[in-house]
Design an enzyme around this catalytic site. Structure first.
Site: not given
Length: 341
Positions: A5, A8, A67, A81, A239, A252
């Site tokens: 996923e 965020e 993140s 996230c 990131s 990200h």
């Protein structure tokens, strides 16, 4: 099995207790006095860790395993996230801030629509659950509250916002030309996304591999003045946090085919909002994206600069909605897609 996923969850907590109007370096570090062990314990609840960090006179910046975290003397911004439980940080942040003589005066929580909503644990199992959890976690004096879902013409792109403030924060004159922009991009250009994969057994540390990704993708050109703290994950993903005076930027990337995603967020000035968003979008060339612009009341006009910058790149604005929140801010939420989508 669901993929990773990328979207965020973002939490911003504002505090009072020192000179909030003085944005120059001061002897009062405020929230920056939180020790690293305390931060680690809070992040453990969220289910992420610090992988890299950089600071300047104004704030501390942490790249997380999922993140970013930014800590100013009077403000905390954390976005995570994956299946992290971000909202579990609210109570401990407020409690530890109270130990430093600081009181929370404002809260804002935002997120897009999850790609894999069924994989999210409580309290992120639904926006309703998130709002209830926030209301139970915040002190009673944050009595001015608003929760809304900002829709779009693209079913996969909606914007969820919860904001709360006390009377002092509500009446504060939020003015000037400073904005925060959050860009969520999906269906990244596959050729560009491949630049965020590492070669097997490359023998490089995550910092060096991240620095190379920053250079070859053009991320370093978005704001050449920023000091960049970058990190490459293995086998893929990236990131970065950038710091430029008292302003941050962060990117990200989840580059896998089928659920590719990239986010860009920054604080900037009105005159450069279109240029900055255009530079970030050029790095990824997504087929679909959303742009959430948080700006002072009366500055909704800034949304037109974003659309004007993206139109020559072949993007069409599919929807645009705006709303006001008790944190003395407007949020303008736009969605864009390439003309073939």
């Amino acid at each position: 099995m669901a993929g990773f996923e990328g979207f965020e969850k973002r939490l911003e907590l504002q505090f009072t207790g020192h000179d909030d109007e003085d944005h120059s370096p001061t002897s009062d570090l405020g929230l920056r006095r939180l020790c690293f062990q305390t931060l680690e314990s809070i992040l453990h609840l969220v289910q992420c860790t610090v992988v890299s960090a950089v600071s300047n006179h104004y704030f501390d910046s942490y790249v997380l395993s999922e993140s970013s975290l930014f800590i100013y003397p009077n403000k905390i911004i954390i976005k995570t996230c994956g299946t992290t439980q971000l909202l579990k940080s609210v109570r401990p942040f407020i409690r530890h801030a109270r130990d430093l003589g600081l009181s929370v005066c404002g809260c804002k929580y935002t997120r897009g629509s999850f790609i894999f909503p069924d994989s999210q644990p409580y309290p992120h199992s639904s926006f309703k659950d998130e709002v209830v959890y926030l209301e139970e976690s915040l002190p009673d004096h944050l009595c001015y509250k608003k929760a809304t879902v900002m829709p779009s013409n693209l079913p996969s792109m909606t914007w969820h916002v919860f904001a709360a403030a006390d009377e002092s924060h509500l009446l504060d004159n939020f003015s000037g030309d400073t904005y925060t922009v959050e860009v969520c991009m999906t269906k990244l250009d596959q050729t560009l996304a491949r630049k965020f994969f590492r070669r097997p057994h490359d023998g490089k540390g995550s910092d060096l591999a991240g620095k190379e990704m920053t250079e070859i993708t053009g991320i370093g050109d978005i704001n050449p003045n920023a000091l960049i703290c970058d990190f490459a994950f293995d086998p893929c993903g990236y990131s970065m946090n950038g710091i430029d005076g008292d302003r941050y930027s962060t990117i990200h990337v989840t580059p896998e085919d089928g659920f590719s995603y990239a986010s860009f967020e920054c604080i900037g000035s009105a005159y450069d909002v279109g240029r900055v968003v255009k530079k970030a979008v050029q790095v990824f060339r997504p087929a679909i994206m959303s742009v959430a612009l948080t700006c002072p009341a009366g500055r909704r006009d800034l949304w037109a600069r974003i659309g004007g910058a993206l139109k020559p790149m072949g993007y069409k604005c599919r929807s645009c909605v705006a709303d006001e929140f008790p944190t003395n801010e407007n949020i303008v939420f736009q969605t864009f897609s390439t003309r073939m989508n």
